[in-house]
Design a protein around this motif. Sequence first.
Motif, PDB file in Angstrom:
ATOM      1  N   TYR A 151      -2.102  -1.090 -10.163  1.00  0.00           N
ATOM      2  CA  TYR A 151      -2.620  -0.561  -8.860  1.00  0.00           C
ATOM      3  C   TYR A 151      -4.068  -0.430  -8.915  1.00  0.00           C
ATOM      4  O   TYR A 151      -4.893  -0.123 -10.214  1.00  0.00           O
ATOM      5  N   ASP A 152      -4.865  -0.226  -7.875  1.00  0.00           N
ATOM      6  CA  ASP A 152      -6.345   0.151  -7.666  1.00  0.00           C
ATOM      7  C   ASP A 152      -6.368   1.469  -7.426  1.00  0.00           C
ATOM      8  O   ASP A 152      -5.717   2.080  -6.515  1.00  0.00           O
ATOM      9  N   TRP A 207       0.842  -1.217   0.128  1.00  0.00           N
ATOM     10  CA  TRP A 207      -0.177   0.086   0.096  1.00  0.00           C
ATOM     11  C   TRP A 207       0.863   1.270   0.005  1.00  0.00           C
ATOM     12  O   TRP A 207       1.910   1.347   0.658  1.00  0.00           O
ATOM     13  N   ARG A 245      -8.071   5.091  -6.464  1.00  0.00           N
ATOM     14  CA  ARG A 245      -9.138   5.520  -5.107  1.00  0.00           C
ATOM     15  C   ARG A 245     -10.566   5.078  -5.391  1.00  0.00           C
ATOM     16  O   ARG A 245     -10.881   5.511  -6.579  1.00  0.00           O
ATOM     17  N   SER A 258      -7.812  -0.445  -2.644  1.00  0.00           N
ATOM     18  CA  SER A 258      -7.288   0.878  -2.315  1.00  0.00           C
ATOM     19  C   SER A 258      -8.298   1.579  -1.496  1.00  0.00           C
ATOM     20  O   SER A 258      -9.534   1.366  -1.125  1.00  0.00           O
ATOM     21  N   ASP A 274      -1.021  10.575  -8.578  1.00  0.00           N
ATOM     22  CA  ASP A 274      -0.982   9.231  -7.681  1.00  0.00           C
ATOM     23  C   ASP A 274      -0.179   8.112  -8.807  1.00  0.00           C
ATOM     24  O   ASP A 274       0.563   7.347  -8.031  1.00  0.00           O
ATOM     25  N   SER A 312      -4.803   5.473   0.435  1.00  0.00           N
ATOM     26  CA  SER A 312      -3.986   4.255   0.578  1.00  0.00           C
ATOM     27  C   SER A 312      -4.135   3.541  -0.681  1.00  0.00           C
ATOM     28  O   SER A 312      -5.096   2.777  -0.777  1.00  0.00           O
ATOM     29  N   LEU A 313      -3.230   3.328  -1.772  1.00  0.00           N
ATOM     30  CA  LEU A 313      -3.375   2.798  -2.781  1.00  0.00           C
ATOM     31  C   LEU A 313      -2.858   1.405  -2.893  1.00  0.00           C
ATOM     32  O   LEU A 313      -1.553   1.204  -2.445  1.00  0.00           O
ATOM     33  N   ALA A 314      -3.630   0.428  -3.334  1.00  0.00           N
ATOM     34  CA  ALA A 314      -3.232  -1.095  -3.450  1.00  0.00           C
ATOM     35  C   ALA A 314      -2.309  -1.208  -4.857  1.00  0.00           C
ATOM     36  O   ALA A 314      -2.965  -0.871  -5.791  1.00  0.00           O
TER      37      ALA A 314
END
Length: 223
Positions: free
Chosen positions: A58-59, A6, A61, A66, A79, A13-15
């Motif tokens: 990544y996911d 993350w 927001r 995320s 981001d 908080s981005l996965a």
Amino acid sequence: MSKLQWIEVPGASLAVEHQADDGATGMPVLFLHANVADRRMWHGQWAALTPAHTVARYDRRGFGDSRTLHATPHSNAADLWAVMDSLGYDKAVLVGCSLGGRVAIDATLARPDRVIGLVLATPGVSGAPAPHHGEPVKAIMDAISAAEALGDLDAKNDLRARLWLDGPFEPGRASKRRRAPALPVDERQGPAVRTPRRGNRRAFSLGALRSDSGTHARAVGRS
């Protein structure tokens, strides 16, 4: 084997999932998902590229794993740079679909020095005129708005999957396996307030050309 971490960015908080196998010496590839899915939509492409390339996805927001911590103005491009910085990518090939494609285009126009190449699938284009929908599409979009107004997020997500995966004329066409990555949008996390677009921005259709000296974005049309 892929690793999930993350990344902290302002308000979220981005996965981020990434993989760098032994012998994978090709240029880094970063996948940007569509607005109706999460990072899982790239499963097939991921498996094909990991033997030769360092890959990441990544996911955004409000999607997948995320988490929106608090509503704050933000930039999807910023981001993206934060994700690349956290992974140690000075440059990468950006692969984007739909809204992910729009993010890739915006990021490339802002920082072409950080983009080796672009792969775009039906991308959105910032500043493009609003589309005109026929009645079947408009009916589903109206139903999506009604579900959102009622706070029925499950119905909203199902309608979005019907519109973008099945198509307006064939409800249920997409398999459950293909629909799964398209039903993760969890706005119970709280809204992400996006930075407004600037007015009067010209929209370009881009052709991305890669050479040994870097990436060249060529405008082939404008509106």
